[in-house]
Design a protein around this motif. Structure first.
Motif, PDB file in Angstrom:
ATOM      1  N   SER A 148     -26.174 -23.668  43.359  1.00 36.56           N
ATOM      2  CA  SER A 148     -26.747 -22.376  43.740  1.00 36.56           C
ATOM      3  C   SER A 148     -28.166 -22.301  43.216  1.00 36.56           C
ATOM      4  O   SER A 148     -28.557 -23.080  42.343  1.00 36.56           O
ATOM      5  CB  SER A 148     -25.904 -21.230  43.178  1.00 36.56           C
ATOM      6  N   SER A 149     -28.916 -21.355  43.761  1.00 37.62           N
ATOM      7  CA  SER A 149     -30.293 -21.218  43.299  1.00 37.62           C
ATOM      8  C   SER A 149     -30.697 -19.750  43.304  1.00 37.62           C
ATOM      9  O   SER A 149     -30.808 -19.126  42.266  1.00 37.62           O
ATOM     10  CB  SER A 149     -31.225 -22.054  44.173  1.00 37.62           C
ATOM     11  N   CYS A 150     -30.875 -19.162  44.508  1.00 35.28           N
ATOM     12  CA  CYS A 150     -31.430 -17.802  44.564  1.00 35.28           C
ATOM     13  C   CYS A 150     -30.421 -16.728  44.160  1.00 35.28           C
ATOM     14  O   CYS A 150     -30.790 -15.678  43.676  1.00 35.28           O
ATOM     15  CB  CYS A 150     -31.963 -17.509  45.972  1.00 35.28           C
ATOM     16  N   THR A 151     -29.151 -16.976  44.394  1.00 37.95           N
ATOM     17  CA  THR A 151     -28.040 -16.032  44.185  1.00 37.95           C
ATOM     18  C   THR A 151     -28.249 -14.696  44.916  1.00 37.95           C
ATOM     19  O   THR A 151     -27.703 -13.681  44.515  1.00 37.95           O
ATOM     20  CB  THR A 151     -27.744 -15.758  42.684  1.00 37.95           C
TER      21      THR A 151
ATOM     22  N   GLY B  35     -28.607 -14.873  48.645  1.00 37.64           N
ATOM     23  CA  GLY B  35     -28.335 -15.106  50.059  1.00 37.64           C
ATOM     24  C   GLY B  35     -29.536 -15.446  50.907  1.00 37.64           C
ATOM     25  O   GLY B  35     -29.519 -15.248  52.119  1.00 37.64           O
ATOM     26  N   THR B  36     -30.597 -15.987  50.282  1.00 42.32           N
ATOM     27  CA  THR B  36     -31.771 -16.339  51.085  1.00 42.32           C
ATOM     28  C   THR B  36     -32.056 -17.841  51.135  1.00 42.32           C
ATOM     29  O   THR B  36     -32.687 -18.304  52.074  1.00 42.32           O
ATOM     30  CB  THR B  36     -33.048 -15.639  50.566  1.00 42.32           C
ATOM     31  N   CYS B  37     -31.619 -18.619  50.125  1.00 41.06           N
ATOM     32  CA  CYS B  37     -32.077 -20.020  50.058  1.00 41.06           C
ATOM     33  C   CYS B  37     -31.137 -21.013  50.736  1.00 41.06           C
ATOM     34  O   CYS B  37     -31.556 -22.094  51.116  1.00 41.06           O
ATOM     35  CB  CYS B  37     -32.310 -20.429  48.611  1.00 41.06           C
ATOM     36  N   GLY B  38     -29.872 -20.685  50.841  1.00 38.15           N
ATOM     37  CA  GLY B  38     -28.921 -21.572  51.507  1.00 38.15           C
ATOM     38  C   GLY B  38     -28.279 -22.613  50.612  1.00 38.15           C
ATOM     39  O   GLY B  38     -27.445 -23.397  51.067  1.00 38.15           O
TER      40      GLY B  38
ATOM     41  N   CYS C  53     -26.019 -22.494  48.313  1.00 37.17           N
ATOM     42  CA  CYS C  53     -24.579 -22.389  48.022  1.00 37.17           C
ATOM     43  C   CYS C  53     -23.720 -22.431  49.288  1.00 37.17           C
ATOM     44  O   CYS C  53     -22.564 -21.997  49.256  1.00 37.17           O
ATOM     45  CB  CYS C  53     -24.302 -21.100  47.242  1.00 37.17           C
TER      46      CYS C  53
ATOM     47  N   CYS D  14     -22.759 -16.830  47.214  1.00 35.16           N
ATOM     48  CA  CYS D  14     -23.418 -15.990  46.204  1.00 35.16           C
ATOM     49  C   CYS D  14     -23.406 -14.522  46.617  1.00 35.16           C
ATOM     50  O   CYS D  14     -23.481 -13.650  45.754  1.00 35.16           O
ATOM     51  CB  CYS D  14     -24.842 -16.473  45.947  1.00 35.16           C
TER      52      CYS D  14
HETATM   53  S1  FES Z   1     -27.683 -19.464  46.093  1.00 30.21           S
HETATM   54 FE1  FES Z   1     -29.210 -19.078  47.584  1.00 30.21          FE
HETATM   55  S2  FES Z   1     -28.036 -18.526  49.350  1.00 30.21           S
HETATM   56 FE2  FES Z   1     -26.580 -18.629  47.752  1.00 30.21          FE
END
Ligand code: FES
Length: 315
Positions: A262-265, A267-270, A272, A302
């Motif tokens: 995960s990264s952005c947590t 829902g924008t980066c994709g 997860c 996320c």
């Molecule tokens: S962590 Fe970025 S979309 Fe879920």
């Protein structure tokens, strides 16, 4: 949170255009960087345990990545530091590239719509369309010409296929007119601030234009489809996790020992993205199109939740 494996990226060159820094990043070891396609972004790890996503806006065949970073005084942190501190020799940890906003050729005209710093993925996609000889137009909106990144480069590359809409010059975009120019078999791609994208989405709907957007910030969320706990079965281990209201699936499965990048947590980066094997998803991300949501085959754990009592995920 489990981040994707990182790679070192060294700042090679920085040029500034108003509040925007154009930053070229290379492999400090001199080797090739992972390949990317227009619409892709990379993660950059910045001080304060901040991870930000930046769309790549250079040439995919170049040996280095290029990003454009906007200094946002009221932004979420990270980018302001990067604009102020980026200098040749600075090395940052990066991850990716990852692409959830790919350009696909269409039979009709493709309309590329950029608002402000949203020009970054659009610039790379429009260049791809040009090289491929596709029928396309670019409409780039900004508040002031001086603050519009890549404006000279776009003008040179796209000539009369580019329309600039500059608020303080009184040339705001006529989104209805632009959508009507798409015609049958065409499509539109848009990236920019939330208010701009909301207006673009409404215009696309009025004119039944197929639209794909990339959000920098999460869309405003409606209430979850369910306000009760639900179960998530992790198919690889058979473990079932209960997800309480107010807890994300990501948090719940990580607490149960599952490994999810995960990264952005938000829902924008994709990062997860998770395959869905059974159950109906309450999609709450800012990435999937309506058709992709209807397929119900992947979800972003996320933010997205269950619209049913039990989901089975390929985790
Ligand atoms: S962590 Fe970025 S979309 Fe879920």
């Amino acid at each position: 949170m489990t981040h994707a494996d990182t790679m070192p990226l060294e700042v090679i060159e920085v040029t500034r255009h108003g509040d925007v820094a154009l930053i070229t990043l290379g492999n400090p070891g001199g080797g090739a960087l992972p390949a990317w396609q227009p619409g892709a972004h990379i993660d950059l790890h910045l001080p304060g345990d901040v991870v930000r996503q930046y769309s790549l806006c250079g040439d995919p065949d170049a040996p280095a990545y290029r990003i454009a970073v906007l200094r946002e005084a009221d932004g979420r942190g990270g980018s302001q530091w990067l604009v102020d501190h980026a200098a040749p020799g600075l090395t940052l940890a990066g991850a990716g590239p990852r692409c959830h906003f790919p350009y696909e050729p269409h039979e009709g005209t493709t309309l590329f719509l950029a608002g402000g710093i949203g020009v970054t993925p659009i610039a790379a996609m429009a260049a791809q369309a040009r090289v491929a000889g596709h029928d396309y137009r670019v409409a780039y909106s900004g508040r002031t010409r001086a603050g519009m990144a890549l404006v000279d480069e776009l003008a040179e590359t796209h000539a009369d296929r580019l329309a600039l809409h500059v608020s303080d010059e009184g040339t705001r975009a006529d989104l209805d007119g632009l959508m009507m120019s798409v015609g049958e078999g065409g499509a539109a791609y848009a990236c920019g601030p939330a208010a701009y994208l909301a207006a673009v989405e409404e215009a696309a709907e009025r004119h039944a234009v197929a639209l794909r957007v990339e959000h920098f910030t999460p869309v405003e969320l409606a209430e979850p489809a369910r306000d009760e706990a639900f179960e998530v079965e992790l198919a690889m281990t058979g473990v079932t996790v209960e997800v309480q209201p107010g807890t994300s699936i990501l948090q719940a499965v990580e607490e149960a020992g599952a490994f999810v990048l995960s990264s952005c947590t938000e829902g924008t980066c994709g990062t997860c993205e998770t395959p869905v094997l059974e159950g109906e998803v309450d999609h709450r991300d800012s990435i999937l199109t309506a058709d992709e949501r209807a397929r119900n085959d992947v979800m972003y754990v996320c933010v997205s939740r269950a619209a049913c009592p039990r989901l089975v995920l390929d985790l």
